[in-house]
Design a protein around this motif. Structure first.
Motif, PDB file in Angstrom:
ATOM      1  N   GLY A   1       0.815  -1.211   0.000  1.00  0.00           N
ATOM      2  CA  GLY A   1       0.000   0.000   0.000  1.00  0.00           C
ATOM      3  C   GLY A   1       0.846   1.257   0.000  1.00  0.00           C
ATOM      4  N   ASN A   2       1.923   1.227   0.745  1.00  0.00           N
ATOM      5  CA  ASN A   2       2.815   2.391   0.817  1.00  0.00           C
ATOM      6  C   ASN A   2       3.486   2.708  -0.511  1.00  0.00           C
ATOM      7  OD1 ASN A   2       2.681   3.514   3.447  1.00  0.00           O
ATOM      8  ND2 ASN A   2       3.746   1.739   4.251  1.00  0.00           N
TER       9      ASN A   2
ATOM     10  N   ALA B   1      -7.507   4.641  -2.956  1.00  0.00           N
ATOM     11  CA  ALA B   1      -7.917   3.495  -3.769  1.00  0.00           C
ATOM     12  C   ALA B   1      -6.709   2.786  -4.385  1.00  0.00           C
ATOM     13  CB  ALA B   1      -8.881   3.940  -4.861  1.00  0.00           C
ATOM     14  N   ALA B   2      -5.726   3.557  -4.823  1.00  0.00           N
ATOM     15  CA  ALA B   2      -4.517   2.955  -5.392  1.00  0.00           C
ATOM     16  C   ALA B   2      -3.788   2.130  -4.333  1.00  0.00           C
ATOM     17  CB  ALA B   2      -3.601   4.035  -5.959  1.00  0.00           C
ATOM     18  N   ALA B   3      -3.726   2.647  -3.111  1.00  0.00           N
ATOM     19  CA  ALA B   3      -3.076   1.908  -2.026  1.00  0.00           C
ATOM     20  C   ALA B   3      -3.829   0.613  -1.729  1.00  0.00           C
ATOM     21  CB  ALA B   3      -2.990   2.775  -0.769  1.00  0.00           C
TER      22      ALA B   3
ATOM     23  N   MET C   1      -2.641  -3.360  -2.033  1.00  0.00           N
ATOM     24  CA  MET C   1      -2.746  -4.268  -0.893  1.00  0.00           C
ATOM     25  C   MET C   1      -3.522  -5.531  -1.262  1.00  0.00           C
ATOM     26  SD  MET C   1      -3.387  -1.251   1.884  1.00  0.00           S
ATOM     27  CE  MET C   1      -3.474  -2.242   3.363  1.00  0.00           C
ATOM     28  N   LEU C   2      -4.576  -5.385  -2.040  1.00  0.00           N
ATOM     29  CA  LEU C   2      -5.343  -6.549  -2.477  1.00  0.00           C
ATOM     30  C   LEU C   2      -4.498  -7.471  -3.348  1.00  0.00           C
ATOM     31  CD1 LEU C   2      -8.711  -4.812  -3.418  1.00  0.00           C
ATOM     32  CD2 LEU C   2      -8.278  -6.240  -1.414  1.00  0.00           C
ATOM     33  N   LEU C   3      -3.712  -6.891  -4.237  1.00  0.00           N
ATOM     34  CA  LEU C   3      -2.860  -7.697  -5.115  1.00  0.00           C
ATOM     35  C   LEU C   3      -1.764  -8.396  -4.326  1.00  0.00           C
ATOM     36  CD1 LEU C   3      -2.661  -5.322  -8.198  1.00  0.00           C
ATOM     37  CD2 LEU C   3      -3.973  -7.457  -7.992  1.00  0.00           C
ATOM     38  N   GLU C   4      -1.191  -7.714  -3.351  1.00  0.00           N
ATOM     39  CA  GLU C   4      -0.172  -8.355  -2.508  1.00  0.00           C
ATOM     40  C   GLU C   4      -0.789  -9.479  -1.692  1.00  0.00           C
ATOM     41  OE1 GLU C   4       3.548  -9.206  -0.706  1.00  0.00           O
ATOM     42  OE2 GLU C   4       2.940  -8.297  -2.590  1.00  0.00           O
ATOM     43  N   SER C   5      -1.984  -9.256  -1.151  1.00  0.00           N
ATOM     44  CA  SER C   5      -2.673 -10.316  -0.409  1.00  0.00           C
ATOM     45  C   SER C   5      -2.857 -11.545  -1.285  1.00  0.00           C
ATOM     46  CB  SER C   5      -4.042  -9.836   0.083  1.00  0.00           C
ATOM     47  OG  SER C   5      -3.899  -8.817   1.029  1.00  0.00           O
ATOM     48  N   CYS C   6      -3.306 -11.322  -2.504  1.00  0.00           N
ATOM     49  CA  CYS C   6      -3.508 -12.422  -3.442  1.00  0.00           C
ATOM     50  C   CYS C   6      -2.195 -13.156  -3.710  1.00  0.00           C
ATOM     51  CB  CYS C   6      -4.125 -11.910  -4.735  1.00  0.00           C
ATOM     52  SG  CYS C   6      -4.487 -13.199  -5.945  1.00  0.00           S
ATOM     53  N   SER C   7      -1.118 -12.406  -3.901  1.00  0.00           N
ATOM     54  CA  SER C   7       0.170 -13.033  -4.193  1.00  0.00           C
ATOM     55  C   SER C   7       0.664 -13.878  -3.015  1.00  0.00           C
ATOM     56  CB  SER C   7       1.220 -11.982  -4.560  1.00  0.00           C
ATOM     57  OG  SER C   7       1.701 -11.318  -3.409  1.00  0.00           O
TER      58      SER C   7
ATOM     59  N   GLY D   1      -1.425 -15.575  -1.150  1.00  0.00           N
ATOM     60  CA  GLY D   1      -2.421 -16.632  -0.945  1.00  0.00           C
ATOM     61  C   GLY D   1      -3.413 -16.294   0.156  1.00  0.00           C
ATOM     62  N   ILE D   2      -3.599 -15.002   0.405  1.00  0.00           N
ATOM     63  CA  ILE D   2      -4.485 -14.540   1.476  1.00  0.00           C
ATOM     64  C   ILE D   2      -5.748 -13.950   0.866  1.00  0.00           C
ATOM     65  CG2 ILE D   2      -4.714 -12.877   3.374  1.00  0.00           C
ATOM     66  CD1 ILE D   2      -1.609 -13.097   3.651  1.00  0.00           C
ATOM     67  N   ALA D   3      -6.894 -14.441   1.317  1.00  0.00           N
ATOM     68  CA  ALA D   3      -8.177 -13.928   0.844  1.00  0.00           C
ATOM     69  C   ALA D   3      -8.390 -12.519   1.384  1.00  0.00           C
ATOM     70  CB  ALA D   3      -9.306 -14.842   1.309  1.00  0.00           C
ATOM     71  N   SER D   4      -9.028 -11.682   0.569  1.00  0.00           N
ATOM     72  CA  SER D   4      -9.289 -10.310   0.987  1.00  0.00           C
ATOM     73  C   SER D   4     -10.537  -9.785   0.296  1.00  0.00           C
ATOM     74  CB  SER D   4      -8.084  -9.411   0.667  1.00  0.00           C
ATOM     75  OG  SER D   4      -7.870  -9.376  -0.733  1.00  0.00           O
ATOM     76  N   CYS D   5     -10.998  -8.654   0.805  1.00  0.00           N
ATOM     77  CA  CYS D   5     -12.165  -8.004   0.217  1.00  0.00           C
ATOM     78  C   CYS D   5     -12.095  -6.515   0.501  1.00  0.00           C
ATOM     79  CB  CYS D   5     -13.455  -8.581   0.800  1.00  0.00           C
ATOM     80  SG  CYS D   5     -14.958  -7.944   0.018  1.00  0.00           S
TER      81      CYS D   5
END
Length: 120
Positions: A35-36, A98-100, A104-110, A112-116
């Motif tokens: 996010g940063n 929103a960009a941050a 964060m969502l893409l990093e979570s996915c990478s 293997g962590i579910a997010s919303c």
């Protein structure tokens, strides 16, 4: 490497049912670091990230109009943005936050962590 990124973008999903398992401090730090690194209007980088894991705080957020999904997740990251721009018409603070969040969502996915992404 670009193919890896596109694969993560295509793989990412919004998940609203979570395991009752907290994330490691290392994974939370990686998600926040992503996010940063997001772009922000005028490079203000006015975001702040608050880890929310106490049930009473999650319930309060839901009581104040937040999605019920919040209380069911073991942890959440509340993203707030200190708007310092005088250009209110473009709401660039929303775009920056929103960009941050997307990073964060893409990093979570990478990881293997579910997010919303929940707007409130």
């Amino acid at each position: 490497m670009a193919d890896d990124l596109l694969a993560i973008i295509k793989k990412r999903r919004s998940v609203r049912h979570f395991l009752d398992k907290s994330l490691s401090k290392e994974n939370i730090e990686k998600i926040i670091e992503a996010g940063n690194w997001a772009p922000s209007a005028s490079n203000i980088q006015g975001w702040r990230f608050i880890i929310v894991d106490k049930i009473d705080i999650k319930r309060r957020l839901v009581d104040l109009g937040g999605s019920p999904v919040i209380k069911d997740a073991p942890q959440g990251i509340l993203v707030i943005y200190d708007n310092q721009s005088i250009n209110l018409e473009y709401m660039d603070y929303l775009q920056s936050a929103a960009a941050a969040i997307q990073n964060m969502l893409l990093e979570s996915c990478s990881l293997g962590i579910a997010s919303c992404w929940i707007c409130r």
